[in-house]
Design a protein around this motif. Structure first.
Motif, PDB file in Angstrom:
ATOM      1  N   THR B  26      34.833   3.912  13.767  1.00  0.00           N
ATOM      2  CA  THR B  26      35.089   5.138  13.007  1.00  0.00           C
ATOM      3  C   THR B  26      36.154   4.918  11.941  1.00  0.00           C
ATOM      4  O   THR B  26      36.981   4.005  12.033  1.00  0.00           O
ATOM      5  CB  THR B  26      35.552   6.286  13.930  1.00  0.00           C
ATOM      6  OG1 THR B  26      36.725   5.884  14.636  1.00  0.00           O
ATOM      7  CG2 THR B  26      34.458   6.670  14.923  1.00  0.00           C
ATOM      8  N   LYS B  30      34.641   9.563  10.724  1.00  0.00           N
ATOM      9  CA  LYS B  30      33.257   9.270  10.361  1.00  0.00           C
ATOM     10  C   LYS B  30      32.796   7.978  11.047  1.00  0.00           C
ATOM     11  O   LYS B  30      33.599   7.136  11.427  1.00  0.00           O
ATOM     12  CB  LYS B  30      33.129   9.154   8.844  1.00  0.00           C
ATOM     13  CG  LYS B  30      33.416  10.477   8.118  1.00  0.00           C
ATOM     14  CD  LYS B  30      32.986  10.445   6.666  1.00  0.00           C
ATOM     15  CE  LYS B  30      33.948   9.710   5.782  1.00  0.00           C
ATOM     16  NZ  LYS B  30      35.225  10.442   5.555  1.00  0.00           N
ATOM     17  N   LEU B  32      30.482   4.488  11.360  1.00  0.00           N
ATOM     18  CA  LEU B  32      29.895   3.397  10.578  1.00  0.00           C
ATOM     19  C   LEU B  32      28.546   2.984  11.175  1.00  0.00           C
ATOM     20  O   LEU B  32      28.474   2.535  12.323  1.00  0.00           O
ATOM     21  CB  LEU B  32      30.841   2.187  10.586  1.00  0.00           C
ATOM     22  CG  LEU B  32      30.469   1.054   9.638  1.00  0.00           C
ATOM     23  CD1 LEU B  32      30.863   1.406   8.209  1.00  0.00           C
ATOM     24  CD2 LEU B  32      31.127  -0.263  10.061  1.00  0.00           C
ATOM     25  N   LEU B 115      29.216   5.319   6.133  1.00  0.00           N
ATOM     26  CA  LEU B 115      29.998   6.159   7.039  1.00  0.00           C
ATOM     27  C   LEU B 115      29.359   7.540   7.062  1.00  0.00           C
ATOM     28  O   LEU B 115      29.119   8.131   6.002  1.00  0.00           O
ATOM     29  CB  LEU B 115      31.442   6.282   6.547  1.00  0.00           C
ATOM     30  CG  LEU B 115      32.368   5.087   6.780  1.00  0.00           C
ATOM     31  CD1 LEU B 115      33.689   5.309   6.060  1.00  0.00           C
ATOM     32  CD2 LEU B 115      32.603   4.856   8.272  1.00  0.00           C
TER      33      LEU B 115
END
Lengths: 167, 167
Positions: B26, B30, B32, B115
């Motif tokens: 993250t 967000k 990956l 992301l």
């Protein structure tokens, strides 16, 4: 990198890291250890553990090994540790487990199986450093319901564990 | 049980379960994800993950895979999950990891790396059920400093994750 190729069928043998599954098994605060009947380290004490087989879960593998080596039916509680033993390309997956009753005996790969009080564990006759790690790490979390699993020992624990191999 | 034996050198090939190492990575909340450039499941989204190599620790392997697939330098936090995918004899070791900065790009095995906010994750285009498990299990412990790692999903999470493979 050298690879083994079968001249008959063309099969390429890729060496992959192997998975060992095992457990720290306790009964009324005592620790189940097996005296190895086979090399390496014949005659030294180890945890019930061995290679994971095809199509087997890691927890099932740990239960199978305890049954094969110690005729012990264990109950897996949770994941105690994940070790990377890089020089022999092993990943060792060690569980915390319990015996519901003190029924066990030596399987074909064990000379003897015993429950030891902590202070009676044959520290001078352990088979492998990871046995030392797992027992000491278990001791750190024995009263906890959940915890983050351990990785390879470091520092003083690692140093002391390596003395195991000098015997 | 059938085994491959090399007629040249006598080498017996034992099939052993294989180890996959990967991570939920993250950055500022967000996630990956990598779009696979290779089969199986080319064009579907996955976590950075792959086979552990010889003489490699599991954490090092997870970092290497993130670098190979996403040119991402990740920091491993802790063990998120340990999955046994028995029908293909895989043990998957998934870490919780972080990116320190949003630098990444598609490696040779990825078509694209991005992301995603949780709500934007391409749930209909995930590569494998274990990607679904790892993301949802991460979500359950994201604010925890430590926790017992997860095992295979069951119940509703398992059911929903299997829909992944119908696409």
């Amino acid at each position: 990198m050298e690879r083994h190729v079968c001249v008959d069928c063309g099969w390429v043998h890729y060496d992959n890291p192997k998975i060992v599954v095992g457990s720290v098994v306790t009964y009324e605060g005592k620790f189940l250890l097996c005296k190895r009947a086979i090399n390496p380290r014949k005659g030294f004490w180890t945890l019930p553990a061995g290679y994971l087989e095809q199509n087997e879960t890691t927890a099932d593998g740990a239960m199978r090994e305890a049954f094969e080596e110690a005729n012990a039916k264990i109950r897996i509680r949770d994941l105690l540790a994940l070790y990377s033993v890089t020089h022999i390309s092993q990943v060792q997956i060690m569980y915390r487990a319990e015996l519901d009753n003190p029924e066990f005996s030596a399987g074909p790969e064990s000379l003897e199986v015993r429950l030891f009080e902590w202070s009676d564990i044959p520290w001078n006759d352990l088979a492998f450093p990871t046995v030392y790690w797992a027992l000491h790490q278990y001791r750190q979390i024995k009263d906890k319901d959940y915890f983050a699993p351990f990785a390879n020992a470091s520092g003083e624990m690692l140093e002391k564990s390596l003395e195991v191999l000098r015997r």
